[in-house]
Design an enzyme around this catalytic site. Structure first.
Site, PDB file in Angstrom:
ATOM      1  N   HIS A  20     -53.485   4.158  15.988  1.00 31.64           N
ATOM      2  CA  HIS A  20     -53.685   2.895  15.262  1.00 31.64           C
ATOM      3  C   HIS A  20     -53.674   1.717  16.236  1.00 31.64           C
ATOM      4  CE1 HIS A  20     -51.587   5.090  11.738  1.00 31.64           C
ATOM      5  NE2 HIS A  20     -52.829   4.922  11.356  1.00 31.64           N
ATOM      6  N   LYS A  44     -49.714   9.554  -1.344  1.00 37.64           N
ATOM      7  CA  LYS A  44     -49.444  10.236  -0.072  1.00 37.64           C
ATOM      8  C   LYS A  44     -47.949  10.482   0.143  1.00 37.64           C
ATOM      9  CE  LYS A  44     -53.327   9.358   2.996  1.00 37.64           C
ATOM     10  NZ  LYS A  44     -53.702   8.808   4.299  1.00 37.64           N
ATOM     11  N   ARG A  98     -61.819   9.436  13.903  1.00 36.27           N
ATOM     12  CA  ARG A  98     -61.330  10.476  14.791  1.00 36.27           C
ATOM     13  C   ARG A  98     -62.429  11.511  14.907  1.00 36.27           C
ATOM     14  NH1 ARG A  98     -55.570  10.257  11.909  1.00 36.27           N
ATOM     15  NH2 ARG A  98     -57.016   9.692  10.275  1.00 36.27           N
ATOM     16  N   SER A 136     -50.720  10.409  11.730  1.00 36.42           N
ATOM     17  CA  SER A 136     -49.356  10.157  11.234  1.00 36.42           C
ATOM     18  C   SER A 136     -48.784  11.400  10.555  1.00 36.42           C
ATOM     19  CB  SER A 136     -49.348   9.008  10.223  1.00 36.42           C
ATOM     20  OG  SER A 136     -49.844   7.838  10.789  1.00 36.42           O
TER      21      SER A 136
HETATM   22  P1  ADP Z   1     -55.471   6.187   5.660  1.00 38.04           P
HETATM   23  O1  ADP Z   1     -54.357   6.604   4.778  1.00 38.04           O
HETATM   24  O2  ADP Z   1     -56.358   5.127   5.116  1.00 38.04           O
HETATM   25  O3  ADP Z   1     -56.212   7.311   6.340  1.00 38.04           O
HETATM   26  P2  ADP Z   1     -54.118   5.818   8.146  1.00 38.04           P
HETATM   27  O4  ADP Z   1     -52.898   5.001   8.337  1.00 38.04           O
HETATM   28  O5  ADP Z   1     -54.005   7.260   8.302  1.00 38.04           O
HETATM   29  O6  ADP Z   1     -54.718   5.396   6.781  1.00 38.04           O
HETATM   30  O7  ADP Z   1     -55.265   5.328   9.121  1.00 38.04           O
HETATM   31  C1  ADP Z   1     -55.845   4.046   9.043  1.00 38.04           C
HETATM   32  C2  ADP Z   1     -57.116   4.037   9.830  1.00 38.04           C
HETATM   33  O8  ADP Z   1     -56.836   4.338  11.195  1.00 38.04           O
HETATM   34  C3  ADP Z   1     -58.151   5.054   9.380  1.00 38.04           C
HETATM   35  O9  ADP Z   1     -59.425   4.483   9.537  1.00 38.04           O
HETATM   36  C4  ADP Z   1     -57.963   6.194  10.344  1.00 38.04           C
HETATM   37  O10 ADP Z   1     -59.160   6.931  10.531  1.00 38.04           O
HETATM   38  C5  ADP Z   1     -57.621   5.423  11.616  1.00 38.04           C
HETATM   39  N1  ADP Z   1     -56.876   6.232  12.566  1.00 38.04           N
HETATM   40  C6  ADP Z   1     -55.660   6.794  12.400  1.00 38.04           C
HETATM   41  N2  ADP Z   1     -55.286   7.482  13.497  1.00 38.04           N
HETATM   42  C7  ADP Z   1     -56.305   7.356  14.385  1.00 38.04           C
HETATM   43  C8  ADP Z   1     -56.558   7.866  15.704  1.00 38.04           C
HETATM   44  N3  ADP Z   1     -55.692   8.653  16.311  1.00 38.04           N
HETATM   45  N4  ADP Z   1     -57.723   7.513  16.308  1.00 38.04           N
HETATM   46  C9  ADP Z   1     -58.622   6.749  15.670  1.00 38.04           C
HETATM   47  N5  ADP Z   1     -58.462   6.248  14.427  1.00 38.04           N
HETATM   48  C10 ADP Z   1     -57.311   6.551  13.789  1.00 38.04           C
END
Ligand code: ADP
Length: 176
Positions: A20, A44, A98, A136
Site C-alpha cells: 500500500h 471482510k 498486483r 494484508s
Molecule cells: P481492498 O479490500 O479494496 O482490496 P486493500 O486494502 O486490500 O483493499 O487494497 C487496496 C488497494 O491496494 C487495492 O487496489 C489493492 O489492489 C492494492 N494493493 C494492496 N496490496 C498491494 C500490493 N502489494 N501491490 C500493489 N497493490 C496493492
C-alpha cells in the site's frame, strides 16, 4: 488558477502494508492532494477496527506526505465509492494492481464506476516487484501461525498485528 487535482486511494488497509505504502508513494506524484479512504468492509471481518485502521494509515503516511509535500487526508467511508469520491472532490481513483488475480475484479469495478461518474478516472499503479506479492490477508495468516511479518509491514504495524492476534487468541482459547 488551475484546479487542484485530488486523488482518492480506497481500500480496507487491514492492516496497511509496504505494498500500500509503495502505491501511495507513486500516487503522490500524480495529485496535488491525496485522500486515503478506509472502507468499513464488515464483510471482510477486519482484524482492526475502522478507527484503528485510520490511525495506522495516518501515522504510517506522515513521512511520505512531508517528503513529497503533498497533503494526505485519511478518512473512513461506508458508502458507494463514487459518491465518496464526489464528496471529497476527487477526480482520480488510485488502485494498485498486483497479479492477474486483481485484474478481473478491478477491470469490472473501474468499468462500472465510469457509468456511475464519467468525470472520475481510475488509475492503476504497480508496486515495486519486491512489494507485489504482499497482501494484508496473508500477513495476518502468517502472523496467526507466528511467522515473521517484518518484511511486509512497518515495525509499528507488525507489533500491533502481533498484539491483536495474541489478544484474540487469549479471548478464544483453542481458536485463532
Ligand atoms: P481492498 O479490500 O479494496 O482490496 P486493500 O486494502 O486490500 O483493499 O487494497 C487496496 C488497494 O491496494 C487495492 O487496489 C489493492 O489492489 C492494492 N494493493 C494492496 N496490496 C498491494 C500490493 N502489494 N501491490 C500493489 N497493490 C496493492
Amino acid at each position: 488558477m488551475a484546479l487542484e487535482r485530488i486523488g482518492l486511494y480506497p481500500g480496507t488497509f487491514d492492516p496497511i502494508t509496504y505494498g500500500h505504502l509503495d502505491i501511495i508513494r507513486r500516487g503522490l506524484k500524480l495529485v496535488d492532494r491525496l485522500v486515503i479512504g478506509v472502507a468499513t468492509n464488515p464483510s471482510k471481518d477486519p482484524l482492526f477496527s475502522l478507527d484503528e485502521r485510520v490511525k495506522m494509515v495516518e501515522v504510517e503516511t506522515r513521512d511520505l506526505s512531508e517528503d513529497h509535500n503533498v497533503q494526505i487526508t485519511v478518512l473512513p467511508f461506508d458508502e458507494l465509492l463514487m459518491n465518496f469520491a464526489a464528496k471529497v472532490g476527487a477526480s482520480i481513483i488510485i488502485r494498485g494492481l498486483r497479479a492477474v488475480s486483481d485484474f478481473e475484479y478491478e477491470f469490472q469495478m473501474a468499468g462500472m464506476n465510469v457509468y456511475l461518474n464519467p468525470d472520475v478516472e481510475t488509475v492503476f499503479l504497480m508496486a515495486d516487484a519486491k512489494y507485489q506479492p504482499i497482501a494484508s490477508r496473508l500477513v495476518k495468516e502468517i502472523a496467526r501461525y507466528d511467522g515473521r511479518i517484518d518484511s511486509f509491514i512497518p515495525p509499528r504495524i507488525a507489533n500491533a498485528v502481533r498484539a491483536q492476534i495474541a489478544h484474540g487468541k487469549a479471548k478464544k482459547p483453542g481458536k485463532n
